[in-house]
Scaffold this motif. Structure first.
Motif, PDB file in Angstrom:
ATOM      1  N   VAL A 104       0.835  -1.208   0.000  1.00 36.82           N
ATOM      2  CA  VAL A 104       0.000   0.000   0.000  1.00 36.82           C
ATOM      3  C   VAL A 104       0.868   1.256   0.000  1.00 36.82           C
ATOM      4  O   VAL A 104       0.560   2.246  -0.677  1.00 36.82           O
ATOM      5  N   TRP A 105       1.987   1.208   0.729  1.00 41.36           N
ATOM      6  CA  TRP A 105       2.900   2.361   0.758  1.00 41.36           C
ATOM      7  C   TRP A 105       3.534   2.631  -0.605  1.00 41.36           C
ATOM      8  O   TRP A 105       4.094   3.700  -0.849  1.00 41.36           O
ATOM      9  N   GLU A 106       3.425   1.668  -1.522  1.00 46.10           N
ATOM     10  CA  GLU A 106       3.989   1.867  -2.850  1.00 46.10           C
ATOM     11  C   GLU A 106       3.307   2.999  -3.623  1.00 46.10           C
ATOM     12  O   GLU A 106       3.802   3.398  -4.682  1.00 46.10           O
ATOM     13  N   TYR A 107       2.193   3.503  -3.114  1.00 47.98           N
ATOM     14  CA  TYR A 107       1.612   4.698  -3.741  1.00 47.98           C
ATOM     15  C   TYR A 107       2.684   5.788  -3.872  1.00 47.98           C
ATOM     16  O   TYR A 107       2.736   6.508  -4.868  1.00 47.98           O
ATOM     17  N   GLU A 108       3.521   5.906  -2.836  1.00 51.65           N
ATOM     18  CA  GLU A 108       4.570   6.938  -2.880  1.00 51.65           C
ATOM     19  C   GLU A 108       5.657   6.598  -3.886  1.00 51.65           C
ATOM     20  O   GLU A 108       6.211   7.485  -4.544  1.00 51.65           O
ATOM     21  N   SER A 109       5.959   5.310  -4.023  1.00 48.07           N
ATOM     22  CA  SER A 109       6.904   4.896  -5.053  1.00 48.07           C
ATOM     23  C   SER A 109       6.332   5.189  -6.438  1.00 48.07           C
ATOM     24  O   SER A 109       7.045   5.661  -7.336  1.00 48.07           O
ATOM     25  N   CYS A 110       5.052   4.898  -6.612  1.00 50.45           N
ATOM     26  CA  CYS A 110       4.384   5.212  -7.878  1.00 50.45           C
ATOM     27  C   CYS A 110       4.488   6.700  -8.187  1.00 50.45           C
ATOM     28  O   CYS A 110       4.754   7.097  -9.332  1.00 50.45           O
ATOM     29  N   TRP A 111       4.251   7.525  -7.179  1.00 51.06           N
ATOM     30  CA  TRP A 111       4.267   8.976  -7.372  1.00 51.06           C
ATOM     31  C   TRP A 111       5.641   9.421  -7.880  1.00 51.06           C
ATOM     32  O   TRP A 111       5.731  10.270  -8.776  1.00 51.06           O
ATOM     33  N   ALA A 112       6.691   8.825  -7.315  1.00 49.79           N
ATOM     34  CA  ALA A 112       8.041   9.156  -7.783  1.00 49.79           C
ATOM     35  C   ALA A 112       8.248   8.691  -9.217  1.00 49.79           C
ATOM     36  O   ALA A 112       8.869   9.398 -10.024  1.00 49.79           O
ATOM     37  N   LEU A 113       7.734   7.503  -9.569  1.00 52.28           N
ATOM     38  CA  LEU A 113       7.859   7.030 -10.948  1.00 52.28           C
ATOM     39  C   LEU A 113       7.066   7.907 -11.902  1.00 52.28           C
ATOM     40  O   LEU A 113       7.518   8.183 -13.024  1.00 52.28           O
ATOM     41  N   PHE A 114       5.906   8.362 -11.456  1.00 54.32           N
ATOM     42  CA  PHE A 114       5.124   9.258 -12.303  1.00 54.32           C
ATOM     43  C   PHE A 114       5.861  10.585 -12.502  1.00 54.32           C
ATOM     44  O   PHE A 114       5.742  11.215 -13.554  1.00 54.32           O
ATOM     45  N   TRP A 115       6.631  10.994 -11.503  1.00 55.61           N
ATOM     46  CA  TRP A 115       7.483  12.180 -11.684  1.00 55.61           C
ATOM     47  C   TRP A 115       8.560  11.885 -12.723  1.00 55.61           C
ATOM     48  O   TRP A 115       8.802  12.686 -13.635  1.00 55.61           O
ATOM     49  N   VAL A 116       9.225  10.735 -12.602  1.00 53.39           N
ATOM     50  CA  VAL A 116      10.255  10.344 -13.566  1.00 53.39           C
ATOM     51  C   VAL A 116       9.687  10.346 -14.986  1.00 53.39           C
ATOM     52  O   VAL A 116      10.367  10.726 -15.947  1.00 53.39           O
ATOM     53  N   ARG A 128       3.962  15.409   2.790  1.00 55.46           N
ATOM     54  CA  ARG A 128       2.567  14.972   2.707  1.00 55.46           C
ATOM     55  C   ARG A 128       2.428  13.847   1.697  1.00 55.46           C
ATOM     56  O   ARG A 128       3.127  13.830   0.689  1.00 55.46           O
ATOM     57  N   ILE A 129       1.493  12.934   1.983  1.00 57.15           N
ATOM     58  CA  ILE A 129       1.293  11.816   1.060  1.00 57.15           C
ATOM     59  C   ILE A 129       0.814  12.330  -0.286  1.00 57.15           C
ATOM     60  O   ILE A 129       0.242  13.412  -0.397  1.00 57.15           O
ATOM     61  N   CYS A 130       1.045  11.524  -1.296  1.00 57.01           N
ATOM     62  CA  CYS A 130       0.711  11.924  -2.660  1.00 57.01           C
ATOM     63  C   CYS A 130      -0.794  11.968  -2.873  1.00 57.01           C
ATOM     64  O   CYS A 130      -1.584  11.526  -2.030  1.00 57.01           O
ATOM     65  N   ASP A 131      -1.196  12.484  -4.021  1.00 57.94           N
ATOM     66  CA  ASP A 131      -2.599  12.528  -4.428  1.00 57.94           C
ATOM     67  C   ASP A 131      -2.948  11.170  -5.037  1.00 57.94           C
ATOM     68  O   ASP A 131      -2.744  10.943  -6.233  1.00 57.94           O
ATOM     69  N   CYS A 132      -3.448  10.267  -4.214  1.00 55.60           N
ATOM     70  CA  CYS A 132      -3.695   8.894  -4.661  1.00 55.60           C
ATOM     71  C   CYS A 132      -4.733   8.833  -5.781  1.00 55.60           C
ATOM     72  O   CYS A 132      -4.597   8.043  -6.727  1.00 55.60           O
ATOM     73  N   GLU A 133      -5.770   9.651  -5.696  1.00 53.46           N
ATOM     74  CA  GLU A 133      -6.800   9.640  -6.733  1.00 53.46           C
ATOM     75  C   GLU A 133      -6.232  10.085  -8.070  1.00 53.46           C
ATOM     76  O   GLU A 133      -6.569   9.524  -9.116  1.00 53.46           O
ATOM     77  N   LYS A 134      -5.358  11.086  -8.043  1.00 54.67           N
ATOM     78  CA  LYS A 134      -4.717  11.538  -9.275  1.00 54.67           C
ATOM     79  C   LYS A 134      -3.813  10.457  -9.829  1.00 54.67           C
ATOM     80  O   LYS A 134      -3.765  10.226 -11.047  1.00 54.67           O
ATOM     81  N   ALA A 135      -3.094   9.761  -8.941  1.00 50.70           N
ATOM     82  CA  ALA A 135      -2.224   8.665  -9.365  1.00 50.70           C
ATOM     83  C   ALA A 135      -3.030   7.586 -10.079  1.00 50.70           C
ATOM     84  O   ALA A 135      -2.607   7.069 -11.130  1.00 50.70           O
ATOM     85  N   ILE A 136      -4.179   7.257  -9.530  1.00 51.63           N
ATOM     86  CA  ILE A 136      -5.042   6.243 -10.153  1.00 51.63           C
ATOM     87  C   ILE A 136      -5.493   6.699 -11.535  1.00 51.63           C
ATOM     88  O   ILE A 136      -5.502   5.921 -12.494  1.00 51.63           O
ATOM     89  N   ARG A 137      -5.838   7.986 -11.667  1.00 53.31           N
ATOM     90  CA  ARG A 137      -6.310   8.498 -12.957  1.00 53.31           C
ATOM     91  C   ARG A 137      -5.255   8.432 -14.049  1.00 53.31           C
ATOM     92  O   ARG A 137      -5.580   8.286 -15.226  1.00 53.31           O
ATOM     93  N   PHE A 138      -3.986   8.556 -13.666  1.00 53.28           N
ATOM     94  CA  PHE A 138      -2.920   8.465 -14.670  1.00 53.28           C
ATOM     95  C   PHE A 138      -3.017   7.162 -15.455  1.00 53.28           C
ATOM     96  O   PHE A 138      -2.648   7.105 -16.625  1.00 53.28           O
TER      97      PHE A 138
END
Length: 218
Positions: A104-116, A128-138
């Motif tokens: 579940v904490w991998e949401y933050e890893s995902c956020w970094a990959l989405f930055w990359v 602050r934790i990432c925008d999980c809903e935005k991450a899902i929409r990607f």
């Protein structure tokens, strides 16, 4: 940017954020010594990790049937062979509570990959934790793996190294605060966020291996 310039830039950001550092800590390797993983590999890892986080939430909520949806999506996007060892346990419904928390904490890893991948503008704020809903929409707004790729632009090795250097120093500060000197200034850093994002960034700069096999030295 040279490694020394990169280090100096990171220390400037640390100073602005009220985070302590030691000047003796060396810079990272130069860009000439780094080989990024392929664009496709990073895209697939981002999608696989995102779908795995959602599957882990289903299992945490005692809804193992909900995992089937994400298994189908993994096949649909062609990332079913891209899972790391904890994600595989989730999909097989064999994950422990500790495993589930880790995924579940991998949401933050995902956020970094989405930055990359150029989907997120900035991740220098690790408070602050990432925008999980935005991450899902990607991912959810895409009709195929190729559709996901079209919205991505891989950042340059220099940009990635800049962020890797900063997160290396974030992680050092958190580790020093948590294990050596509780008075050490870490500003608003969240050590869990720092760890997950640094792990993902470092993974992009390693040629092989599961990111849980990566040792994050500080």
């Amino acid at each position: 940017m040279t490694p020394e310039e990169r280090k100096a830039n990171s220390e400037r950001i640390l100073t602005e954020k009220g985070i302590g550092f030691q000047e003796e800590i060396p810079p990272l390797k130069p860009a000439s010594e780094i080989k990024l993983r392929s664009f496709d590999d990073i895209c697939k890892r981002a999608i696989a990790a995102l779908l795995s986080t959602q599957a882990a939430i289903e299992l945490s909520d005692k809804n193992p049937e909900g995992i089937e949806k994400f298994k189908r999506l993994m096949i649909y996007f062609g990332v079913e062979e891209c899972l790391n060892k904890l994600e595989a346990l989730v999909i097989e419904k064999k994950a422990s509570k500790e495993d589930l928390v880790g995924v579940v904490w991998e949401y933050e890893s995902c956020w970094a990959l989405f930055w990359v991948l150029g989907l997120v503008d900035d991740i220098t704020d690790a408070s602050r934790i990432c925008d999980c809903e935005k991450a899902i929409r990607f991912v959810s707004q895409c009709e195929s793996f190729d559709d996901f790729k079209k919205q991505c632009t891989l950042r340059s090795i220099d940009e990635i190294l800049d962020m890797a250097d900063l997160y290396f120093r974030y992680d050092w500060a958190c580790d020093h605060h948590n294990h050596i000197d509780s008075e050490w200034a870490v500003g608003d850093l969240d050590s869990d966020i720092v760890y997950e994002r640094r792990l993902a960034i470092e993974w992009t700069m390693r040629n092989t291996g599961d990111w849980f096999d990566i040792t994050l030295d500080t």
